[in-house]
Scaffold this motif. Sequence first.
Motif, PDB file in Angstrom:
ATOM      1  N   MET A   1      42.844   3.709 -20.461  1.00 22.50           N
ATOM      2  CA  MET A   1      43.084   3.375 -21.852  1.00 22.50           C
ATOM      3  C   MET A   1      44.338   2.495 -21.944  1.00 22.50           C
ATOM      4  O   MET A   1      45.336   2.754 -21.301  1.00 22.50           O
ATOM      5  CB  MET A   1      43.253   4.672 -22.644  1.00 22.50           C
ATOM      6  CG  MET A   1      43.337   4.466 -24.115  1.00 22.50           C
ATOM      7  SD  MET A   1      43.297   6.046 -24.944  1.00 22.50           S
ATOM      8  CE  MET A   1      42.352   5.604 -26.350  1.00 22.50           C
ATOM      9  N   ASN A   2      44.279   1.462 -22.754  1.00 23.93           N
ATOM     10  CA  ASN A   2      45.385   0.515 -22.887  1.00 23.93           C
ATOM     11  C   ASN A   2      46.268   0.919 -24.074  1.00 23.93           C
ATOM     12  O   ASN A   2      45.810   0.974 -25.213  1.00 23.93           O
ATOM     13  CB  ASN A   2      44.823  -0.892 -23.083  1.00 23.93           C
ATOM     14  CG  ASN A   2      45.889  -1.945 -22.960  1.00 23.93           C
ATOM     15  OD1 ASN A   2      47.061  -1.640 -22.854  1.00 23.93           O
ATOM     16  ND2 ASN A   2      45.460  -3.192 -22.970  1.00 23.93           N
ATOM     17  N   PHE A   3      47.531   1.176 -23.773  1.00 21.77           N
ATOM     18  CA  PHE A   3      48.469   1.637 -24.796  1.00 21.77           C
ATOM     19  C   PHE A   3      49.471   0.563 -25.197  1.00 21.77           C
ATOM     20  O   PHE A   3      50.453   0.871 -25.878  1.00 21.77           O
ATOM     21  CB  PHE A   3      49.242   2.862 -24.279  1.00 21.77           C
ATOM     22  CG  PHE A   3      48.394   4.090 -24.131  1.00 21.77           C
ATOM     23  CD1 PHE A   3      47.951   4.778 -25.236  1.00 21.77           C
ATOM     24  CD2 PHE A   3      48.060   4.553 -22.869  1.00 21.77           C
ATOM     25  CE1 PHE A   3      47.191   5.917 -25.097  1.00 21.77           C
ATOM     26  CE2 PHE A   3      47.295   5.688 -22.734  1.00 21.77           C
ATOM     27  CZ  PHE A   3      46.846   6.378 -23.843  1.00 21.77           C
TER      28      PHE A   3
ATOM     29  N   SER B   1      45.049  10.174 -17.875  1.00 17.26           N
ATOM     30  CA  SER B   1      44.070  10.777 -18.780  1.00 17.26           C
ATOM     31  C   SER B   1      44.694  11.193 -20.114  1.00 17.26           C
ATOM     32  O   SER B   1      43.993  11.654 -21.017  1.00 17.26           O
ATOM     33  CB  SER B   1      43.422  11.989 -18.114  1.00 17.26           C
ATOM     34  OG  SER B   1      44.406  12.969 -17.842  1.00 17.26           O
ATOM     35  N   ALA B   2      45.991  11.008 -20.253  1.00 17.85           N
ATOM     36  CA  ALA B   2      46.681  11.431 -21.481  1.00 17.85           C
ATOM     37  C   ALA B   2      46.330  10.501 -22.645  1.00 17.85           C
ATOM     38  O   ALA B   2      46.177   9.298 -22.480  1.00 17.85           O
ATOM     39  CB  ALA B   2      48.185  11.434 -21.256  1.00 17.85           C
ATOM     40  N   SER B   3      46.216  11.106 -23.813  1.00 15.31           N
ATOM     41  CA  SER B   3      45.983  10.320 -25.026  1.00 15.31           C
ATOM     42  C   SER B   3      47.346   9.914 -25.605  1.00 15.31           C
ATOM     43  O   SER B   3      48.391  10.425 -25.191  1.00 15.31           O
ATOM     44  CB  SER B   3      45.208  11.143 -26.052  1.00 15.31           C
ATOM     45  OG  SER B   3      46.006  12.195 -26.530  1.00 15.31           O
ATOM     46  N   TRP B   4      47.315   9.014 -26.587  1.00 13.34           N
ATOM     47  CA  TRP B   4      48.573   8.589 -27.206  1.00 13.34           C
ATOM     48  C   TRP B   4      49.254   9.760 -27.919  1.00 13.34           C
ATOM     49  O   TRP B   4      50.482   9.878 -27.906  1.00 13.34           O
ATOM     50  CB  TRP B   4      48.331   7.425 -28.166  1.00 13.34           C
ATOM     51  CG  TRP B   4      49.600   6.950 -28.805  1.00 13.34           C
ATOM     52  CD1 TRP B   4      49.971   7.077 -30.102  1.00 13.34           C
ATOM     53  CD2 TRP B   4      50.708   6.318 -28.155  1.00 13.34           C
ATOM     54  NE1 TRP B   4      51.217   6.560 -30.314  1.00 13.34           N
ATOM     55  CE2 TRP B   4      51.701   6.072 -29.122  1.00 13.34           C
ATOM     56  CE3 TRP B   4      50.961   5.920 -26.846  1.00 13.34           C
ATOM     57  CZ2 TRP B   4      52.913   5.461 -28.839  1.00 13.34           C
ATOM     58  CZ3 TRP B   4      52.171   5.308 -26.556  1.00 13.34           C
ATOM     59  CH2 TRP B   4      53.132   5.083 -27.542  1.00 13.34           C
TER      60      TRP B   4
ATOM     61  N   ILE C   1      53.090  11.011 -27.463  1.00 11.24           N
ATOM     62  CA  ILE C   1      54.000  11.240 -28.586  1.00 11.24           C
ATOM     63  C   ILE C   1      54.510  12.681 -28.564  1.00 11.24           C
ATOM     64  O   ILE C   1      55.691  12.933 -28.859  1.00 11.24           O
ATOM     65  CB  ILE C   1      53.316  10.918 -29.940  1.00 11.24           C
ATOM     66  CG1 ILE C   1      53.031   9.429 -30.047  1.00 11.24           C
ATOM     67  CG2 ILE C   1      54.150  11.381 -31.122  1.00 11.24           C
ATOM     68  CD1 ILE C   1      54.256   8.553 -30.022  1.00 11.24           C
ATOM     69  N   GLU C   2      53.652  13.601 -28.199  1.00  8.92           N
ATOM     70  CA  GLU C   2      54.077  14.999 -28.108  1.00  8.92           C
ATOM     71  C   GLU C   2      55.163  15.161 -27.042  1.00  8.92           C
ATOM     72  O   GLU C   2      56.119  15.920 -27.216  1.00  8.92           O
ATOM     73  CB  GLU C   2      52.862  15.868 -27.759  1.00  8.92           C
ATOM     74  CG  GLU C   2      53.113  17.346 -27.879  1.00  8.92           C
ATOM     75  CD  GLU C   2      51.838  18.132 -27.622  1.00  8.92           C
ATOM     76  OE1 GLU C   2      51.885  19.047 -26.779  1.00  8.92           O
ATOM     77  OE2 GLU C   2      50.816  17.813 -28.253  1.00  8.92           O
ATOM     78  N   GLU C   3      55.036  14.423 -25.967  1.00  8.86           N
ATOM     79  CA  GLU C   3      56.023  14.479 -24.878  1.00  8.86           C
ATOM     80  C   GLU C   3      57.351  13.814 -25.272  1.00  8.86           C
ATOM     81  O   GLU C   3      58.426  14.352 -25.035  1.00  8.86           O
ATOM     82  CB  GLU C   3      55.451  13.802 -23.633  1.00  8.86           C
ATOM     83  CG  GLU C   3      56.373  13.764 -22.453  1.00  8.86           C
ATOM     84  CD  GLU C   3      56.545  15.124 -21.789  1.00  8.86           C
ATOM     85  OE1 GLU C   3      57.603  15.323 -21.181  1.00  8.86           O
ATOM     86  OE2 GLU C   3      55.636  15.968 -21.886  1.00  8.86           O
ATOM     87  N   PHE C   4      57.282  12.612 -25.887  1.00  3.94           N
ATOM     88  CA  PHE C   4      58.481  11.834 -26.193  1.00  3.94           C
ATOM     89  C   PHE C   4      59.000  12.046 -27.609  1.00  3.94           C
ATOM     90  O   PHE C   4      60.165  11.797 -27.888  1.00  3.94           O
ATOM     91  CB  PHE C   4      58.210  10.333 -25.999  1.00  3.94           C
ATOM     92  CG  PHE C   4      58.187   9.917 -24.557  1.00  3.94           C
ATOM     93  CD1 PHE C   4      59.327   9.409 -23.954  1.00  3.94           C
ATOM     94  CD2 PHE C   4      57.032  10.032 -23.802  1.00  3.94           C
ATOM     95  CE1 PHE C   4      59.314   9.025 -22.629  1.00  3.94           C
ATOM     96  CE2 PHE C   4      57.013   9.653 -22.472  1.00  3.94           C
ATOM     97  CZ  PHE C   4      58.146   9.157 -21.880  1.00  3.94           C
TER      98      PHE C   4
ATOM     99  N   ILE D   1      52.676   7.090 -18.817  1.00  3.12           N
ATOM    100  CA  ILE D   1      51.246   6.783 -18.981  1.00  3.12           C
ATOM    101  C   ILE D   1      50.596   6.539 -17.616  1.00  3.12           C
ATOM    102  O   ILE D   1      49.472   6.976 -17.367  1.00  3.12           O
ATOM    103  CB  ILE D   1      51.063   5.586 -19.931  1.00  3.12           C
ATOM    104  CG1 ILE D   1      51.443   6.006 -21.359  1.00  3.12           C
ATOM    105  CG2 ILE D   1      49.645   5.045 -19.887  1.00  3.12           C
ATOM    106  CD1 ILE D   1      51.573   4.867 -22.339  1.00  3.12           C
ATOM    107  N   ARG D   2      51.308   5.864 -16.705  1.00  2.63           N
ATOM    108  CA  ARG D   2      50.767   5.648 -15.350  1.00  2.63           C
ATOM    109  C   ARG D   2      50.625   6.973 -14.591  1.00  2.63           C
ATOM    110  O   ARG D   2      49.661   7.179 -13.857  1.00  2.63           O
ATOM    111  CB  ARG D   2      51.677   4.707 -14.560  1.00  2.63           C
ATOM    112  CG  ARG D   2      51.385   3.250 -14.759  1.00  2.63           C
ATOM    113  CD  ARG D   2      52.053   2.375 -13.719  1.00  2.63           C
ATOM    114  NE  ARG D   2      53.490   2.598 -13.594  1.00  2.63           N
ATOM    115  CZ  ARG D   2      54.418   2.016 -14.343  1.00  2.63           C
ATOM    116  NH1 ARG D   2      54.061   1.153 -15.277  1.00  2.63           N
ATOM    117  NH2 ARG D   2      55.698   2.290 -14.173  1.00  2.63           N
TER     118      ARG D   2
END
Length: 141
Positions: free
Chosen positions: A1-3, A45-48, A52-55, A40-41
Amino acid sequence: MNFDSHIKKYIKRLSRTMPNNSYDKKRLLTDIEKNLRHHIRENPSASWDEVIEEFGTADEMAESLIEISPRSDILVSLQSKKQMHMFLLLLCIISIIICVGTVLYKIRWESTDHYIKHEPYYIFDGTEVSSEEFERNMNEK
């Protein structure tokens, strides 16, 4: 997925929220962007939403950065912002005064008659003559 678009929006929002003179703002924004991309790398498999939950949201991140930045940096940023607003206000007022002055001058200039109000003088051979005599004498020569 491209973020990429999400990351750009996040960094842009963060940049707007942070004070301008905060300590090494560009370096911080670059480091945060690198950390987002690294996360993300590492978690493909993480979603956006998970990122956001992480950062945290951009506003939450800015708030935490403001809390750790020196108070003097924030005050300088607020003072410079106030000075910029005052400068822009003064510039607008001066521009309005110049525009109004120009319009009033143009109106006054057009209301006064700046054209010749009398018949022009014609001088032929050192004597004043009428326009008909002047034309007749010119045609004769």
